[in-house]
Design a protein around this motif. Structure first.
Motif, mmCIF file in Angstrom:
data_model
loop_
_atom_site.group_PDB
_atom_site.id
_atom_site.type_symbol
_atom_site.label_atom_id
_atom_site.label_comp_id
_atom_site.label_asym_id
_atom_site.label_seq_id
_atom_site.Cartn_x
_atom_site.Cartn_y
_atom_site.Cartn_z
ATOM 1 N N ARG A 48 0.836 -1.210 0.000
ATOM 2 C CA ARG A 48 0.000 0.000 0.000
ATOM 3 C C ARG A 48 0.867 1.254 0.000
ATOM 4 N N VAL A 49 1.878 1.278 0.859
ATOM 5 C CA VAL A 49 2.770 2.442 0.947
ATOM 6 C C VAL A 49 3.477 2.669 -0.391
ATOM 7 N N LEU A 50 4.003 1.603 -0.973
ATOM 8 C CA LEU A 50 4.714 1.743 -2.251
ATOM 9 C C LEU A 50 3.759 2.087 -3.389
ATOM 10 N N ASP B 292 0.970 3.756 -3.195
ATOM 11 C CA ASP B 292 0.597 5.173 -3.045
ATOM 12 C C ASP B 292 1.696 6.096 -3.564
ATOM 13 N N ALA B 293 2.942 5.608 -3.549
ATOM 14 C CA ALA B 293 4.070 6.397 -4.068
ATOM 15 C C ALA B 293 4.325 6.116 -5.553
ATOM 16 N N GLY B 294 3.512 5.248 -6.163
ATOM 17 C CA GLY B 294 3.682 4.925 -7.575
ATOM 18 C C GLY B 294 4.851 3.996 -7.846
ATOM 19 N N VAL B 295 5.195 3.151 -6.853
ATOM 20 C CA VAL B 295 6.343 2.242 -6.967
ATOM 21 C C VAL B 295 5.836 0.806 -6.988
ATOM 22 N N GLU C 125 14.818 5.506 -4.712
ATOM 23 C CA GLU C 125 14.793 6.664 -3.794
ATOM 24 C C GLU C 125 13.359 7.035 -3.408
ATOM 25 N N ARG C 126 12.457 6.999 -4.389
ATOM 26 C CA ARG C 126 11.048 7.307 -4.108
ATOM 27 C C ARG C 126 10.454 6.250 -3.174
ATOM 28 N N GLY C 127 10.778 4.987 -3.410
ATOM 29 C CA GLY C 127 10.283 3.912 -2.559
ATOM 30 C C GLY C 127 10.814 4.003 -1.141
ATOM 31 N N LEU C 128 12.110 4.260 -1.011
ATOM 32 C CA LEU C 128 12.701 4.398 0.319
ATOM 33 C C LEU C 128 12.105 5.578 1.069
ATOM 34 N N ALA C 129 11.905 6.683 0.381
ATOM 35 C CA ALA C 129 11.300 7.861 1.015
ATOM 36 C C ALA C 129 9.890 7.542 1.514
ATOM 37 N N ALA C 130 9.122 6.802 0.723
ATOM 38 C CA ALA C 130 7.752 6.443 1.112
ATOM 39 C C ALA C 130 7.765 5.516 2.328
ATOM 40 N N ALA D 162 6.406 6.380 6.186
ATOM 41 C CA ALA D 162 5.425 5.530 6.855
ATOM 42 C C ALA D 162 5.948 4.996 8.182
ATOM 43 N N GLY D 163 7.174 5.378 8.559
ATOM 44 C CA GLY D 163 7.708 4.990 9.858
ATOM 45 C C GLY D 163 8.687 3.834 9.839
ATOM 46 N N ALA D 164 9.018 3.319 8.659
ATOM 47 C CA ALA D 164 9.962 2.212 8.584
ATOM 48 C C ALA D 164 11.398 2.728 8.669
#
Length: 130
Positions: A86-88, A90-93, A114-119, A123-125
């Motif tokens: 879900r987190v990824l 929502d970030a388009g990853v 980078e976009r995935g890691l930022a998302a 999300a708190g990871a």
């Protein structure tokens, strides 16, 4: 669901490969790989491994990064991959996942890393490099 979860970003680039279901593999090719997955179904043989491991597959997709979720995870846990997905999403990853007895591995295209890691971090990871 991701708050406080820890991922380790494995250092090498990964590849997802597809072979015919009846293909034979030389497991010696994997001896230097820190992590890999081989899955056989009635329709295919899928190999996820560092890019340096070339098994001669006709279909070979390079350029993936592997995030290993810190485990072991209880097999009865519900929603772990759904939360990551879900987190990824929502970030388009997009992701490719492989689960083991102890944990989950999430592969993300390196161009989206980078976009995935930022998302995931938003999300708190926690994400650390191996």
């Amino acid at each position: 669901m991701l708050r406080g979860r820890s991922f380790t970003l494995l250092p090498e680039p990964f590849c997802i490969q597809r072979l015919a279901a009846g293909a034979q593999l030389d497991l010696g090719r994997f001896r230097d790989a820190a992590w890999y997955s081989i899955t056989r179904t009635q329709n295919e043989l899928s190999v996820v491994a560092p890019e340096a491991v070339d098994v001669g597959a006709a279909e070979r997709e390079l350029g993936w990064a592997c995030l290993q979720l810190e485990g072991p995870l209880d097999l009865g846990m519900v929603g772990v991959l759904a939360g990551i997905s879900r987190v990824l999403a929502d970030a388009g990853v997009s992701l490719f996942s492989v689960s083991t007895f102890d944990t989950d591995h999430v592969l993300i295209r390196r161009v989206d890393l980078e976009r995935g890691l930022a998302a995931l971090r938003a999300a708190g990871a926690l994400v650390k490099e191996a």
